[in-house]
Design a protein around this motif. Sequence first.
Motif, PDB file in Angstrom:
ATOM      1  N   PHE A  24      16.894  26.216  -5.476  1.00  0.00           N
ATOM      2  CA  PHE A  24      17.420  26.217  -6.843  1.00  0.00           C
ATOM      3  C   PHE A  24      16.305  26.089  -7.883  1.00  0.00           C
ATOM      4  O   PHE A  24      16.266  26.855  -8.858  1.00  0.00           O
ATOM      5  CB  PHE A  24      18.435  25.072  -7.014  1.00  0.00           C
ATOM      6  N   ILE A  25      15.407  25.139  -7.662  1.00  0.00           N
ATOM      7  CA  ILE A  25      14.421  24.839  -8.707  1.00  0.00           C
ATOM      8  C   ILE A  25      13.527  26.027  -9.048  1.00  0.00           C
ATOM      9  O   ILE A  25      13.403  26.386 -10.220  1.00  0.00           O
ATOM     10  CB  ILE A  25      13.626  23.568  -8.340  1.00  0.00           C
TER      11      ILE A  25
ATOM     12  N   ALA B 212      10.188  26.615 -23.273  1.00  0.00           N
ATOM     13  CA  ALA B 212       9.630  25.874 -22.137  1.00  0.00           C
ATOM     14  C   ALA B 212      10.114  24.428 -22.145  1.00  0.00           C
ATOM     15  O   ALA B 212      10.512  23.888 -21.109  1.00  0.00           O
ATOM     16  CB  ALA B 212       8.105  25.919 -22.186  1.00  0.00           C
ATOM     17  N   VAL B 213      10.104  23.812 -23.334  1.00  0.00           N
ATOM     18  CA  VAL B 213      10.538  22.411 -23.425  1.00  0.00           C
ATOM     19  C   VAL B 213      11.996  22.291 -23.000  1.00  0.00           C
ATOM     20  O   VAL B 213      12.362  21.405 -22.218  1.00  0.00           O
ATOM     21  CB  VAL B 213      10.344  21.880 -24.866  1.00  0.00           C
ATOM     22  N   LEU B 214      12.835  23.241 -23.473  1.00  0.00           N
ATOM     23  CA  LEU B 214      14.256  23.171 -23.117  1.00  0.00           C
ATOM     24  C   LEU B 214      14.474  23.396 -21.628  1.00  0.00           C
ATOM     25  O   LEU B 214      15.281  22.721 -20.993  1.00  0.00           O
ATOM     26  CB  LEU B 214      15.049  24.177 -23.947  1.00  0.00           C
ATOM     27  N   LEU B 215      13.720  24.343 -21.057  1.00  0.00           N
ATOM     28  CA  LEU B 215      13.833  24.610 -19.620  1.00  0.00           C
ATOM     29  C   LEU B 215      13.429  23.363 -18.827  1.00  0.00           C
ATOM     30  O   LEU B 215      14.072  22.989 -17.838  1.00  0.00           O
ATOM     31  CB  LEU B 215      12.948  25.811 -19.248  1.00  0.00           C
ATOM     32  N   LEU B 216      12.366  22.727 -19.297  1.00  0.00           N
ATOM     33  CA  LEU B 216      11.891  21.510 -18.643  1.00  0.00           C
ATOM     34  C   LEU B 216      12.955  20.420 -18.702  1.00  0.00           C
ATOM     35  O   LEU B 216      13.266  19.776 -17.701  1.00  0.00           O
ATOM     36  CB  LEU B 216      10.616  21.033 -19.343  1.00  0.00           C
ATOM     37  N   LEU B 217      13.571  20.270 -19.890  1.00  0.00           N
ATOM     38  CA  LEU B 217      14.621  19.260 -20.042  1.00  0.00           C
ATOM     39  C   LEU B 217      15.790  19.561 -19.115  1.00  0.00           C
ATOM     40  O   LEU B 217      16.364  18.658 -18.504  1.00  0.00           O
ATOM     41  CB  LEU B 217      15.106  19.212 -21.503  1.00  0.00           C
TER      42      LEU B 217
ATOM     43  N   LEU C  22      15.708  21.081 -16.226  1.00  0.00           N
ATOM     44  CA  LEU C  22      15.362  20.731 -14.847  1.00  0.00           C
ATOM     45  C   LEU C  22      15.306  19.222 -14.653  1.00  0.00           C
ATOM     46  O   LEU C  22      15.804  18.692 -13.658  1.00  0.00           O
ATOM     47  CB  LEU C  22      14.017  21.349 -14.473  1.00  0.00           C
ATOM     48  N   VAL C  23      14.692  18.526 -15.604  1.00  0.00           N
ATOM     49  CA  VAL C  23      14.601  17.070 -15.494  1.00  0.00           C
ATOM     50  C   VAL C  23      16.002  16.467 -15.463  1.00  0.00           C
ATOM     51  O   VAL C  23      16.316  15.622 -14.632  1.00  0.00           O
ATOM     52  CB  VAL C  23      13.767  16.490 -16.658  1.00  0.00           C
TER      53      VAL C  23
ATOM     54  N   VAL D 284      20.312  13.695 -12.651  1.00  0.00           N
ATOM     55  CA  VAL D 284      21.720  13.617 -12.251  1.00  0.00           C
ATOM     56  C   VAL D 284      21.825  13.572 -10.732  1.00  0.00           C
ATOM     57  O   VAL D 284      22.555  12.762 -10.153  1.00  0.00           O
ATOM     58  CB  VAL D 284      22.510  14.823 -12.816  1.00  0.00           C
ATOM     59  N   LEU D 285      21.049  14.427 -10.084  1.00  0.00           N
ATOM     60  CA  LEU D 285      21.078  14.496  -8.630  1.00  0.00           C
ATOM     61  C   LEU D 285      20.679  13.171  -8.002  1.00  0.00           C
ATOM     62  O   LEU D 285      21.302  12.693  -7.053  1.00  0.00           O
ATOM     63  CB  LEU D 285      20.122  15.595  -8.171  1.00  0.00           C
TER      64      LEU D 285
END
Lengths: 283, 381, 306
Positions: free
Chosen positions: C239-240, C281-286, C288-289, C294-295
């Motif tokens: 997924f990542i 990029a910042v939003l994509l990073l957020l 994923l984080v 959550v996981l």
Amino acid sequence: MNKRLSPFVLTMMCFGFAFLYVPIVLMVIYSFNASRLVTVWDSAHSPTLKWYAELLANGEILDAARLSFRVAAVNATGSTILATMAAFCLVRFGNFRGRSLFIGLTTAPMVLPEVITGLSMLLLFVAMEQTFGWPAGRGATTITIAHMTFCMAYATVVVQARLSTFDRSLEEAALDLGARPMKVFLVITLPIIAPSVVSAWLLAFILSWDDLVITSFVSGPGSTTLPQLIFSKVRLGVSPDINALATLLVLTVTVAVIGVGLGLQRRERRLELEAEAAREGLA
Amino acid sequence: MKTEPGPASVPADNAAPYVRIDRVSKRFGNHAAVQDVSLDIRKGEIFCLLGASGCGKTTLLRMLAGFETPSSGHIWIDGVDVTNVPPYDRPVNMMFQSYALFPHLTVESNVAFGLKQDGLPATEIRDRVADMLAMVELKGYEKRKPHQLSGGQRQRVALARALVKRPKLLLLDEPLGALDRKLRERTQFELVSIQERLGVTFVIVTHDQEEAMTLATRIGVMCAGEILQVAAPTEVYEYPNSRFVADFIGSVNLFDGRLIDDEPDHVRIECADLKHPFYVDHGISASPEAQVSVALRPEKISLSREEPPPVDGLNPGENTATGVVTDVAYLGEVSRYLVTLDGGRRIRVSQPNLHRHAERITWDERVWLSWDASAPVVLTQ
Amino acid sequence: MSTSGVRVSWLAGLNLGRRLVLGVPYVWLALFFLVPLLIVFGISFSTPKIAMPPIEPLFTYGADKVLQFRLYLSNYTFIAQDSLYLAAFANSVKIALVSTLLALLLGYPMAYGIARAPKSWRSVLFLLVVLPFFTSFLLRVYAWIGLLSRSGPINALLLKLGIIHEPLVMLQTDFAVYLGMVYSYLPFMVLPLYSAIEKLDPSLLEAAADLGCRPTKAFFRVTLPLTSEGILAGCLLVFIPSVGEYVIPAVLGGPGTLMIGRVLWEEFFNNRDWPLASSVAVLLLLLLVGFIVVLQRVQSREAASE
């Protein structure tokens, strides 16, 4: 227990392996196709080696391959050294200050999307150039630094896994017998973890050799790596010399991996036999 | 328990200490692994640190080797304060529990490793390695790698590697722990004979009391970071100085009692579990009416179907008890009995099987227990 | 040599070495990994400017020689208002999720088969799974172009069999992207599953059978729950990288295949809008984080409930 696999599992396995290998095999076959229309088999003139000949005459591709190789080799060496140090810190230094940040820094490059890594590296290089005047422009140096940073993470995992099962009494024995810490590392620790260091080096080499996205961000006009060149050609569609190139690369890697795999298997079997012989000798 | 071979050259008690451990403590965070240990080890003896795992014996050994630095206190070896000397500069070598043989080096290179660090000439290294390998009977194995050796052979390589530097002190961490039972017995004798030949001082760490009894000139019993008793094996067994030592070494029946008759040449101790008091034929230093413990080894008790004859000087019934056999285990050389006394207390008794055809005492029989006036050990702490 | 002198050299030497061994990788990672991320974060609050680098600096000296600090939120408001970005994020997550699921459905039986294959076969099959990982990612994606093209072998075969009468359009579709994702990341799914299944004690299944459980039921009741960690690891590994993937949608996808990695790339290379690319990029990073956090919460709650 019933040792036979169910028909469902067997079917899925066959399908899965076919899925993994049919594209590669077809690519290899088509590299011997005479027709420029890559997908149409020209049975009159095939098989032919003309794409291989063209490939070897193509200076652009050879230059790109040379650059890729150089970057990959320097990167692999540098990142393996950094990774070995990092793995030592993680396994041996206990709970030092800043450990959790360090763990984060060594694992995050594996999770971060390549586009972000690439973008952030480029922005750093630009900022550094503006502030210190170094690195002047982008090229092999910036590509190598970027690759070392993300390859180091993978290499650290490999070395760390080996180090965490390392029997520390071996080092203590060497100290006890009069060797100084640095010497202990060089004559005892390093030779014993050498296989993992070599694996880490190979992994870093392959990751760098293969990387397109990060490279695209941090490379300059004069430096085009092999994946970049392939990508620019691929975007224009299929071309037969890429098939030939792919075949060569796939073949090299396959031979290398199978060679290493067989070597390891032979070694393991030899060790087993010898250990068995030692046991029997005792009895 | 103490059997041959004991080291023949037991040093005189007044020999000057060769290794002196002076009020050494070691803390790991909040945990005190070794607490205020003082210990003298004499030249040429085999000293065993005996204790359960986690008692601090390995930490003490590692401080002797230099892998750990004491939190406080000092260690002298042959008159030199080595407290802060790094392991590679100490005249001490160690044989590791795992043997720690370098897997990538041959037997020969493993043994030569220490000499090479000292920069000795190649010819001397070769000769000394060859001598040492001959002594541990590994001639012909020079070119083998550790994984090509059996467990016993590895143990001997480890011993050779540790001895070849002629250390002033050899530390052995559970030296026989990884060997199977048969090999252990043989190796114990080899170890003692090599020690006698070379005269090197040995410090052995072990959790196995039989191993300690067989090998040691003296034993130091450790518990919770402290040394409880230091004495020759027979003394530790026959005259333990505390409940812990009595219980830890061998099997023992412990009774809580009260001193009721305190004379210079004998004492009587009353005990709730027994109908009659213990009569012990030596004096002790304790205040009258003191609460004491009495340790009675199972093999010092004799078992009979008839009432034993009275003994001079003892009141009737003293040093005897009656009960019913609850359990019997025939072990060949001895039989072990569990006898439930009339008061309900269970006592362990072991009897040698002297006669092949004897009609042995068995389950549910009523028996008399009796013991010598010299058998009980009175423990004041 | 006095004892105290030895002490100084031994411990101080060791400390110096320690500091060096820790310091070098630490400084490297901080400089080339942490600082760049902070720069991205900073530049995401800037606006483009026609210059090199094409960024309006956050700190400027005004005419009055006063250091001025200006933050532009325009990138984020722009992203929030333009449905293209939201769609790209949603589509990336969708494609990554579906690909992960498909890889799991194909990868689990494969891993199971390898783990339960005869011992002599196992290492060969294992090697066959690992091998593609070592061959060029780009070239493996490229291999599908020929296969999926109008005149490629798949269409030719289907036409010959009479299943279709017109060549199918497969290249430059979402279908091709799914295919490429599953194909590229299948090994990442199989490896953790394999090690999880191989560790599983076969006598557990024997015990289940002995207690009257039929094989299919035993699989769902015993094997699947006991390999859940492998499943999770495999899904994460697929997924990542899928979420931020650029190469596969660029090579196999059509112009309509919106994925966030591709959007970032195009903002950066085609539009030369570095600040906007940084915001993406910042939003994509957020994203994923947030996903990982959550996981972990779910996982720790499960661990706590057990």
